[in-house]
Design an enzyme around this catalytic site. Structure first.
Site, short mmCIF file in Angstrom:
data_model
loop_
_atom_site.label_atom_id
_atom_site.label_comp_id
_atom_site.label_asym_id
_atom_site.label_seq_id
_atom_site.Cartn_x
_atom_site.Cartn_y
_atom_site.Cartn_z
N ASP A 173 -8.00 -0.54 2.37
CA ASP A 173 -8.52 0.82 2.56
C ASP A 173 -8.98 1.47 1.24
OD1 ASP A 173 -7.65 0.36 5.13
OD2 ASP A 173 -5.80 1.52 4.90
N GLY A 203 0.82 -1.21 0.00
CA GLY A 203 0.00 0.00 0.00
C GLY A 203 0.85 1.25 0.00
N GLU A 245 -13.00 3.68 11.47
CA GLU A 245 -12.05 3.88 12.59
C GLU A 245 -11.47 5.30 12.59
OE1 GLU A 245 -8.74 1.17 12.04
OE2 GLU A 245 -8.17 2.11 10.15
O1 F6P Z 1 -3.95 -0.07 5.93
C1 F6P Z 1 -4.57 -1.26 6.25
C2 F6P Z 1 -5.01 -1.27 7.68
O2 F6P Z 1 -5.69 -2.48 7.88
C3 F6P Z 1 -5.85 -0.08 8.14
O3 F6P Z 1 -7.18 -0.14 7.68
C4 F6P Z 1 -5.68 -0.16 9.63
O4 F6P Z 1 -5.83 1.11 10.20
C5 F6P Z 1 -4.27 -0.64 9.80
O5 F6P Z 1 -3.92 -1.29 8.60
C6 F6P Z 1 -4.07 -1.59 10.96
O6 F6P Z 1 -2.71 -1.96 11.06
P1 F6P Z 1 -2.13 -3.06 12.05
O7 F6P Z 1 -2.04 -4.34 11.25
O8 F6P Z 1 -0.78 -2.54 12.41
O9 F6P Z 1 -3.05 -3.21 13.19
#
Ligand code: F6P
Length: 366
Positions: free
Chosen positions: A141, A116, A236
């Site tokens: 996302d 990403g 979120e």
């Molecule tokens: O970017 C993808 C994502 O899943 C977001 O939607 C979310 O805020 C974040 O990554 C969560 O990251 P982690 O895996 O560090 O909890």
């Protein structure tokens, strides 16, 4: 330039469809007699020189498999490396020269990076240092503006929509307000589309600041109409009118250290206090990133992977495979990272949601 050996890695938060891309890249490459090294855990594999030799056997049967057979990391950033034994959060190190060295030592002609926003930024930094990279856009996302859709998003959307359907029936039975929290970081795509698909009553997204009283009034207004339950879908990253977001934690070394989360619990308390209606929060979290990809994501991932290797053969380095009007195309990585794709508060999706009676918790929109 003749291509004999390529590397491939999956970086950032995982999502359904990663294995389908790895499979499509590898099958296409192996068919052309090109060797494929799969680096482990994103760019960390290039720092530590940890990889597997990918054969047809390695990628057989992984089309439908969730996660990534290569492993991933959203904290292994070679330019700001914090992982032991080479670095720590207190003493981050720039190990980009190690990555360049390992790339050369392994006699790689190209690298395909699947990731990403953060991965694309790192990829561009390595392109600037002379590494021949082709990128593939991944993220649930769907916040990359240079492509119509990233793979992983459709699967996350399906999971969120199913959750809303399930929460609807229990909300109805218990006459409750259910608040479902979706992922999406600074973009409201998962929340908005799943709310539209699941018939949510109130949707809160980062692009439209919400006001507690507007949310409460929407719920009470439904109650006055005899609807004694409500479904709130909260991204979120949704912000209130003071610009406040719920931050769950910070992660050292990550390209974006902030991890959002916690809005559903806060809203649940506020709604119960102000309406007197029993409320419950449901945080979907990483379930949105797990499991088998949808048919659309399997299709999209396969097209992305096949295209990425074609781009390597054509020497399209510094470019990312992209989807435009259901056709594969290519865009510069530097253009892909220049701006995030976010929901347009005045666009047709928001308008359609309003037209079917949804509230955005805002007095400005609606
Ligand atoms: O970017 C993808 C994502 O899943 C977001 O939607 C979310 O805020 C974040 O990554 C969560 O990251 P982690 O895996 O560090 O909890």
């Amino acid at each position: 330039m003749s291509i004999k050996r390529i590397g491939i890695l999956t970086a950032g938060g995982d999502c359904p469809g990663l294995n389908a891309v790895v499979r499509a890249v590898s099958k296409n490459a192996l068919k052309h007699g090109v060797e494929v090294l799969g680096f482990k855990n994103g760019f960390d594999g290039l720092v530590r020189n940890e990889f597997i030799n990918i054969t047809n056997h390695t990628v057989s049967g992984i089309l439908t498999l969730g996660g990534t057979i290569l492993g991933s990391s959203n904290i292994a950033n070679p330019f700001n490396y914090t992982l032991p034994p080479f670095g720590s959060p207190e003493t981050p190190r720039d190990l980009s020269s190690v990555v360049m060295h390992n790339f050369k030592e392994n006699r790689l002609d190209a690298l395909i990076t699947i990731g990403g926003d953060g991965t694309l930024h790192m990829s561009q930094q390595f392109v600037d240092m002379g590494m021949p990279i082709v990128a593939v856009p991944k993220t649930i996302d769907n916040d990359l503006s240079a492509t119509d859709q990233t793979f992983g998003f459709d699967s996350a959307l399906a999971i969120a929509t199913e959750a809303i359907d399930r929460l609807h029936t229990t909300a109805q039975s218990h006459h409750r307000v259910m608040i479902v929290e979706t992922m999406g970081r600074y973009a409201g795509w998962i929340a908005l589309r799943s709310a539209i698909a699941g018939g949510g009553d109130i949707v809160l997204i980062p692009e439209i600041p919400y006001n507690d009283d507007v949310i409460v009034n929407a719920i009470l207004e439904r109650k006055n109409r005899g609807k004694n339950f409500s479904l709130v879908v909260a991204a979120e990253g949704a912000k209130n009118e003071r610009g406040e977001q719920a931050v769950a934690r910070t992660v050292a070394g990550s390209t974006d250290a902030i991890r959002l989360g916690g809005i559903a619990n806060k809203l649940s308390q506020m709604i119960e206090d102000k309406t007197g209606i029993e409320s419950r929060a449901c945080v979907l979290g990483h379930t949105q990133r797990g499991g088998t990809p949808t048919a659309f994501d399997r299709w999209l991932s396969t097209l992305y992977g096949a295209k990425a290797f074609d781009m390597v053969l054509e020497g399209k380095f510094g470019y990312m495979a992209a989807l435009h009007a259901f056709k594969m195309t290519e865009v510069k990585i530097s253009d892909a990272i220049s701006n995030l794709k976010r929901v347009d508060p005045h666009g047709e999706e928001v308008r359609a949601a309003l037209e079917v009676g949804m509230s955005f918790g805002s007095a400005e929109i609606g």
